[in-house]
Enzyme design. Structure first.
Site, short mmCIF file in Angstrom:
data_model
loop_
_atom_site.label_atom_id
_atom_site.label_comp_id
_atom_site.label_asym_id
_atom_site.label_seq_id
_atom_site.Cartn_x
_atom_site.Cartn_y
_atom_site.Cartn_z
N ARG A 146 0.83 -1.29 0.04
CA ARG A 146 -0.19 0.02 0.02
C ARG A 146 0.80 1.14 0.06
O ARG A 146 1.88 1.30 0.77
CB ARG A 146 -0.98 -0.06 1.45
CG ARG A 146 -1.88 -1.12 1.33
CD ARG A 146 -3.03 -1.04 2.18
NE ARG A 146 -3.93 -2.14 2.05
CZ ARG A 146 -4.60 -2.63 0.96
NH1 ARG A 146 -4.90 -1.90 0.01
NH2 ARG A 146 -5.26 -4.00 1.11
N ASP A 147 0.57 2.37 -0.90
CA ASP A 147 1.16 3.53 -0.94
C ASP A 147 1.17 4.10 0.57
O ASP A 147 -0.10 4.29 0.94
CB ASP A 147 0.74 4.47 -2.02
CG ASP A 147 1.37 5.56 -2.40
OD1 ASP A 147 1.98 5.76 -3.50
OD2 ASP A 147 1.61 6.28 -1.57
N ILE A 148 2.03 4.85 1.11
CA ILE A 148 2.30 5.44 2.50
C ILE A 148 1.31 6.53 2.25
O ILE A 148 1.04 7.08 3.53
CB ILE A 148 3.70 5.61 2.80
CG1 ILE A 148 3.78 5.61 4.19
CG2 ILE A 148 4.13 6.98 2.05
CD1 ILE A 148 5.36 5.40 4.70
N ASN B 111 5.03 6.37 -13.34
CA ASN B 111 5.60 7.65 -13.72
C ASN B 111 7.06 7.68 -14.12
O ASN B 111 7.75 6.71 -13.30
CB ASN B 111 5.45 8.78 -12.58
CG ASN B 111 3.96 8.85 -12.13
OD1 ASN B 111 3.00 9.31 -13.22
ND2 ASN B 111 3.65 9.09 -10.81
N VAL C 59 10.15 8.33 -6.63
CA VAL C 59 10.92 7.15 -6.33
C VAL C 59 11.80 6.44 -7.39
O VAL C 59 10.92 5.68 -8.43
CB VAL C 59 10.25 6.20 -5.45
CG1 VAL C 59 11.15 5.08 -4.81
CG2 VAL C 59 9.71 6.81 -4.12
N HIS D 62 7.94 1.08 -10.65
CA HIS D 62 6.50 0.77 -9.91
C HIS D 62 5.42 1.27 -10.57
O HIS D 62 5.48 2.37 -11.19
CB HIS D 62 6.46 1.29 -8.42
CG HIS D 62 6.85 3.01 -8.41
ND1 HIS D 62 8.00 3.70 -8.58
CD2 HIS D 62 5.94 3.94 -8.37
CE1 HIS D 62 7.87 4.71 -8.56
NE2 HIS D 62 6.42 5.14 -8.37
N HIS E 204 1.41 2.04 -10.15
CA HIS E 204 0.47 2.73 -9.08
C HIS E 204 -0.99 1.97 -9.62
O HIS E 204 -1.32 1.92 -10.90
CB HIS E 204 0.15 4.21 -9.15
CG HIS E 204 1.29 4.99 -8.83
ND1 HIS E 204 1.32 5.47 -7.52
CD2 HIS E 204 2.76 5.29 -9.50
CE1 HIS E 204 2.44 6.55 -7.52
NE2 HIS E 204 3.19 6.16 -8.65
P1 5GP Z 1 6.13 8.30 -7.82
O1 5GP Z 1 5.93 9.78 -7.28
O2 5GP Z 1 7.56 7.82 -7.86
O3 5GP Z 1 5.31 7.86 -9.25
O4 5GP Z 1 5.47 7.40 -6.86
C1 5GP Z 1 6.04 7.12 -5.47
C2 5GP Z 1 4.97 6.60 -4.45
O5 5GP Z 1 5.44 5.94 -3.47
C3 5GP Z 1 4.53 8.00 -3.93
O6 5GP Z 1 3.06 7.75 -4.19
C4 5GP Z 1 4.76 7.57 -2.36
O7 5GP Z 1 3.42 8.20 -1.61
C5 5GP Z 1 5.10 6.30 -2.36
N1 5GP Z 1 6.31 6.08 -1.22
C6 5GP Z 1 7.18 6.72 -1.09
N2 5GP Z 1 8.00 6.29 -0.03
C7 5GP Z 1 7.25 5.28 0.47
C8 5GP Z 1 7.59 4.20 1.54
O8 5GP Z 1 8.92 4.13 2.23
N3 5GP Z 1 6.66 3.43 1.49
C9 5GP Z 1 5.39 3.23 1.13
N4 5GP Z 1 4.53 2.34 1.22
N5 5GP Z 1 5.11 4.26 -0.11
C10 5GP Z 1 6.23 5.14 -0.22
#
Ligand code: 5GP
Ligand code: ZN
Length: 113
Positions: free
Chosen positions: A28-30, A86, A95, A99, A101
């Site tokens: 799950r996204d944090i 993304n 990140v 990944h 979403h």
């Molecule tokens: P991006 O912006 O790279 O597409 O998505 C990165 C996602 O990772 C964001 O939605 C963010 O909330 C999530 N995220 C970042 N760090 C962590 C973490 O340590 N644990 C979890 N579960 N989600 C994370």
């Protein structure tokens, strides 16, 4: 600095894991942006979708089929959902570990911001 998603995939950093296999982990996204907001990652470090080579096609298929299966388990398959990845700065990637979403449980707007 170790990669946070490599650490989650290896079980060294805690996360709310909803799926785990030798190749793929989902959690799950944090900072959830929808009632269901999961992240599906390859356990192997790849920076983004731009890193995928033709021989990685089975991995990409696995990531998508895990996302679809989790959509069913989360009860959002019938109402619909969004799978997004993304890539890079203008893609909004924060990140640098590939990944997907999986988001659902509410109506999404288009185009995204
Ligand atoms: P991006 O912006 O790279 O597409 O998505 C990165 C996602 O990772 C964001 O939605 C963010 O909330 C999530 N995220 C970042 N760090 C962590 C973490 O340590 N644990 C979890 N579960 N989600 C994370
Ligand atoms: Zn990584």
């Amino acid at each position: 600095m170790p990669c946070i998603f490599c650490e989650i995939g290896a079980g060294r950093v805690p996360a709310d894991i909803v799926y785990s296999s030798p190749e793929v982990t989902a959690f799950r996204d944090i900072n959830a942006q929808a009632p269901t907001h999961l992240l599906i990652i390859p356990n192997r470090h790849l920076v983004s979708i731009a890193d995928l080579r033709p021989e990685d096609a089975p991995l990409l298929a696995n990531l998508v089929s895990v996302a679809n299966e989790l959509a069913r388990r989360e009860g959002i398959a019938d109402t619909g959902y969004r799978i997004v990845t993304n890539c890079g700065l203008n893609g909004g990637q924060t990140v640098p570990h590939l990944h997907l979403h999986l988001m659902g449980g509410r109506s999404m707007g288009w185009p995204p911001g």
